[in-house]
Design an enzyme around this catalytic site. Structure first.
Site: not given
Length: 331
Positions: A178, A275, A309
């Site tokens: 991320s 997400d 994610h």
């Protein structure tokens, strides 16, 4: 370039660790830290003064530092390979960077990094970064937040001085999830001679697309969670030179002669706003970045996988194989 359109979903969760709710990286993690026999004691230096530590005969070593670069005392977990204390060998190093709203413990507490790296001849360094986007903030209302300085100018030479590493281009890899995936891409390009391998697991690769959505997200999240209303890139007007310097798609030439590994999800949860927003932007930005790499003739391995994610363990294990094939071998 390697494209695998589908793969089995990993078992890890997205980074939602809060500092107060997590177990401290000390004696409570005794299974990972191993027996109480002390490792060789690390020393201060490079602007870092050790204020807390857990050095032991196991794999996981913990340190917390006072530094002028950060107003509070950031920490790092250093995960040593099996047999490090008795082998006398030198090892390549992976700098593994966490996502937003997480900390230096996340890969250990949530992702079982000890088992994922078992029997791998590799030192893994997992530093704090708050939600600072691996940058020296343009403005901060909470004191110094120079994360880039802490990681590159202080922590990296400190690691090389205190552990048996290869302090060279082919001795280091950088990877992250991320926000940390963005940090890995940024550091690999901006500090070209430091890392021969870079991996972004669901990390954004394009700062300016969609009217600069990632820059706005970085400014908003850092303002709320790290900078007390300050910003990473400046607001309402950006520090344009800094955005360009940090933007992977504007630094494509800096990925020549590097191993590049990219992972993105294709089907985020439609009822989960976090997400969907995160992985939709990750996927679009990585596709833009891959296109730029392809036009420049730069080899890269990429994976688009079902799901949203989160940090995919099976992709990280595959990534480790590729890293170790590229890095200088322990010896």
């Amino acid at each position: 370039m390697d494209h695998h359109p589908a793969a089995r979903r990993g078992t890890s969760r997205r980074r939602l660790l809060t500092g107060a709710g997590a177990v401290v990286a000390g004696g409570a993690l005794s299974g990972a830290f191993g027996a109480p026999r002390a490792a060789s004691a690390a020393g201060d230096g490079f602007g870092l003064r050790i204020v807390d530590r857990n050095e032991n005969g196991g794999r996981l070593q913990y340190y917390r530092f006072a530094t002028d670069a950060i107003a509070w005392d950031p920490a790092v977990n250093v995960l040593l390979p099996d047999g490090y204390h008795t082998s006398g060998r030198r090892y390549p190093v992976l700098y593994l960077l966490h996502g937003g709203n997480a900390d230096f413990r996340t890969f250990h507490l949530q992702d079982n990094i000890v088992n994922l790296t078992a029997r791998r001849d590799l030192i893994v360094v997992m530093p704090d970064a708050s939600t600072g986007w691996y940058a020296n903030a343009v403005s901060s209302n909470t004191g110094p937040r120079d994360w880039e300085t802490f990681h590159i100018a202080q922590l990296m030479p400190w690691v090389d001085a205190n552990f048996r590493t290869f302090a060279e281009y082919h001795g280091r890899a950088v990877a992250g999830f991320s926000m940390g995936g963005f940090g890995a891409l940024k550091y690999a390009a901006k500090y070209y001679g430091h890392f021969c391998s870079v991996s972004s697991h669901s990390g954004p690769a394009s700062l300016r697309r969609d009217f600069g959505l990632v820059v706005h997200w970085a400014n908003a999240t850092s303002a709320a969670l790290d900078l007390g209303g300050g910003t990473v890139y400046g607001a309402p007007f950006w520090d344009e030179a800094r955005v360009s310097a940090d933007n992977p798609v504007q630094r494509v030439g800096s990925y020549h002669d590097k191993r590049v590994f990219l992972v993105a999800g294709t089907s985020p949860d439609p009822v989960n706003w976090f997400d969907t927003v995160n992985e939709t932007q990750v996927l679009a930005g990585q596709r833009e970045f891959r296109g730029a790499l392809g036009r420049a003739g730069i080899p890269h391995e990429w994976h688009e996988l079902p799901g949203g994610h989160y940090f995919r363990h099976e992709m990280f294990v595959r990534d480790l194989d590729g890293m170790l094939a590229r890095l200088r071998r322990a010896g």
